[in-house]
Design a protein around this motif. Structure first.
Motif, PDB file in Angstrom:
ATOM      1  N   THR A   1      57.510  89.610  50.755  1.00  0.00           N
ATOM      2  CA  THR A   1      57.424  89.612  50.109  1.00  0.00           C
ATOM      3  C   THR A   1      57.099  88.346  49.673  1.00  0.00           C
ATOM      4  OG1 THR A   1      60.174  90.349  49.132  1.00  0.00           O
ATOM      5  CG2 THR A   1      59.083  88.880  47.685  1.00  0.00           C
ATOM      6  N   LEU A   2      55.733  87.896  49.144  1.00  0.00           N
ATOM      7  CA  LEU A   2      55.656  86.929  49.541  1.00  0.00           C
ATOM      8  C   LEU A   2      55.229  85.653  48.296  1.00  0.00           C
ATOM      9  CD1 LEU A   2      52.002  87.748  51.578  1.00  0.00           C
ATOM     10  CD2 LEU A   2      54.148  86.961  52.622  1.00  0.00           C
ATOM     11  N   ARG A   3      54.952  84.186  48.039  1.00  0.00           N
ATOM     12  CA  ARG A   3      54.764  83.726  47.003  1.00  0.00           C
ATOM     13  C   ARG A   3      53.519  83.794  46.583  1.00  0.00           C
ATOM     14  NH1 ARG A   3      54.911  77.425  47.226  1.00  0.00           N
ATOM     15  NH2 ARG A   3      55.196  77.451  44.994  1.00  0.00           N
TER      16      ARG A   3
ATOM     17  N   GLU B   1      53.197  79.809  41.968  1.00  0.00           N
ATOM     18  CA  GLU B   1      54.134  80.431  41.274  1.00  0.00           C
ATOM     19  C   GLU B   1      55.617  79.221  41.405  1.00  0.00           C
ATOM     20  OE1 GLU B   1      57.253  84.333  41.693  1.00  0.00           O
ATOM     21  OE2 GLU B   1      55.411  84.221  42.860  1.00  0.00           O
ATOM     22  N   PRO B   2      56.083  79.043  40.409  1.00  0.00           N
ATOM     23  CA  PRO B   2      57.611  78.009  40.974  1.00  0.00           C
ATOM     24  C   PRO B   2      58.131  78.558  41.851  1.00  0.00           C
ATOM     25  CG  PRO B   2      56.972  78.484  38.118  1.00  0.00           C
ATOM     26  CD  PRO B   2      55.918  79.714  39.330  1.00  0.00           C
ATOM     27  N   ILE B   3      58.825  77.831  42.467  1.00  0.00           N
ATOM     28  CA  ILE B   3      60.083  78.421  43.929  1.00  0.00           C
ATOM     29  C   ILE B   3      60.802  78.959  43.019  1.00  0.00           C
ATOM     30  CG2 ILE B   3      61.236  77.868  45.586  1.00  0.00           C
ATOM     31  CD1 ILE B   3      59.523  75.242  45.991  1.00  0.00           C
ATOM     32  N   HIS B   4      61.584  78.471  42.016  1.00  0.00           N
ATOM     33  CA  HIS B   4      63.322  78.844  41.443  1.00  0.00           C
ATOM     34  C   HIS B   4      62.740  80.350  40.953  1.00  0.00           C
ATOM     35  CE1 HIS B   4      60.988  77.584  37.885  1.00  0.00           C
ATOM     36  NE2 HIS B   4      61.788  78.162  37.044  1.00  0.00           N
ATOM     37  N   GLU B   5      61.459  80.889  40.498  1.00  0.00           N
ATOM     38  CA  GLU B   5      61.295  81.988  39.840  1.00  0.00           C
ATOM     39  C   GLU B   5      60.838  83.265  41.379  1.00  0.00           C
ATOM     40  OE1 GLU B   5      60.522  83.731  37.696  1.00  0.00           O
ATOM     41  OE2 GLU B   5      61.235  81.910  35.842  1.00  0.00           O
ATOM     42  N   PHE B   6      59.959  82.635  42.293  1.00  0.00           N
ATOM     43  CA  PHE B   6      60.013  82.891  43.185  1.00  0.00           C
ATOM     44  C   PHE B   6      61.300  83.962  44.087  1.00  0.00           C
ATOM     45  CE2 PHE B   6      60.204  83.276  48.272  1.00  0.00           C
ATOM     46  CZ  PHE B   6      59.624  84.197  48.717  1.00  0.00           C
ATOM     47  N   VAL B   7      62.091  83.084  44.054  1.00  0.00           N
ATOM     48  CA  VAL B   7      63.580  83.287  45.189  1.00  0.00           C
ATOM     49  C   VAL B   7      64.601  84.590  43.496  1.00  0.00           C
ATOM     50  CG1 VAL B   7      66.132  82.200  45.059  1.00  0.00           C
ATOM     51  CG2 VAL B   7      63.859  80.895  45.978  1.00  0.00           C
ATOM     52  N   LYS B   8      63.410  83.841  42.482  1.00  0.00           N
ATOM     53  CA  LYS B   8      64.418  85.031  41.729  1.00  0.00           C
ATOM     54  C   LYS B   8      63.933  86.694  42.755  1.00  0.00           C
ATOM     55  CE  LYS B   8      65.431  82.718  37.944  1.00  0.00           C
ATOM     56  NZ  LYS B   8      65.230  81.868  35.872  1.00  0.00           N
ATOM     57  N   ARG B   9      62.003  86.038  42.035  1.00  0.00           N
ATOM     58  CA  ARG B   9      62.051  87.858  42.452  1.00  0.00           C
ATOM     59  C   ARG B   9      62.131  88.148  44.094  1.00  0.00           C
ATOM     60  NH1 ARG B   9      57.263  88.767  44.672  1.00  0.00           N
ATOM     61  NH2 ARG B   9      56.320  86.563  44.568  1.00  0.00           N
ATOM     62  N   TYR B  10      63.219  87.875  45.069  1.00  0.00           N
ATOM     63  CA  TYR B  10      62.985  87.533  46.359  1.00  0.00           C
ATOM     64  C   TYR B  10      64.068  88.242  45.979  1.00  0.00           C
ATOM     65  CZ  TYR B  10      63.967  87.299  51.439  1.00  0.00           C
ATOM     66  OH  TYR B  10      64.399  87.946  52.796  1.00  0.00           O
ATOM     67  N   ARG B  11      65.409  88.281  45.303  1.00  0.00           N
ATOM     68  CA  ARG B  11      66.418  88.175  45.544  1.00  0.00           C
ATOM     69  C   ARG B  11      66.835  90.021  45.104  1.00  0.00           C
ATOM     70  NH1 ARG B  11      70.129  83.774  42.972  1.00  0.00           N
ATOM     71  NH2 ARG B  11      70.073  81.907  44.712  1.00  0.00           N
TER      72      ARG B  11
END
Length: 76
Positions: free
Chosen positions: A46-48, A52-62
């Motif tokens: 899972t790459l950012r 892409e905002p970091i909080h969106e990436f964290v949501k997608r990663y979770r």
């Protein structure tokens, strides 16, 4: 019989006993490995994406991490 030959015989018996146990364990592992052959999947990292905002990436990663974790435990 003196003490030395008795000791040698005892060591030989224990060595043979442990060798047989190891052979039995190897045979058991081979049987269980043949029965539990499963298809392995390769997962993409899972790459950012750029911008892409970091909080969106964290949501997608979770979300993706829990999906992968769920596939690892199909019976639970």
């Amino acid at each position: 019989m003196s003490q030395f030959p008795k000791t040698i015989l005892l060591v030989m018996v224990f060595t043979l006993f442990f060798a047989l146990i190891q052979l039995l364990l190897k045979a058991e592992n081979k049987l269980t490995n043949q029965k539990n052959i499963t298809k392995t999947e390769s997962y993409k990292p899972t790459l950012r994406s750029e911008g892409e905002p970091i909080h969106e990436f964290v949501k997608r990663y979770r979300i993706q991490a829990f999906e992968v974790w769920g596939k690892g435990y199909p019976n639970h």
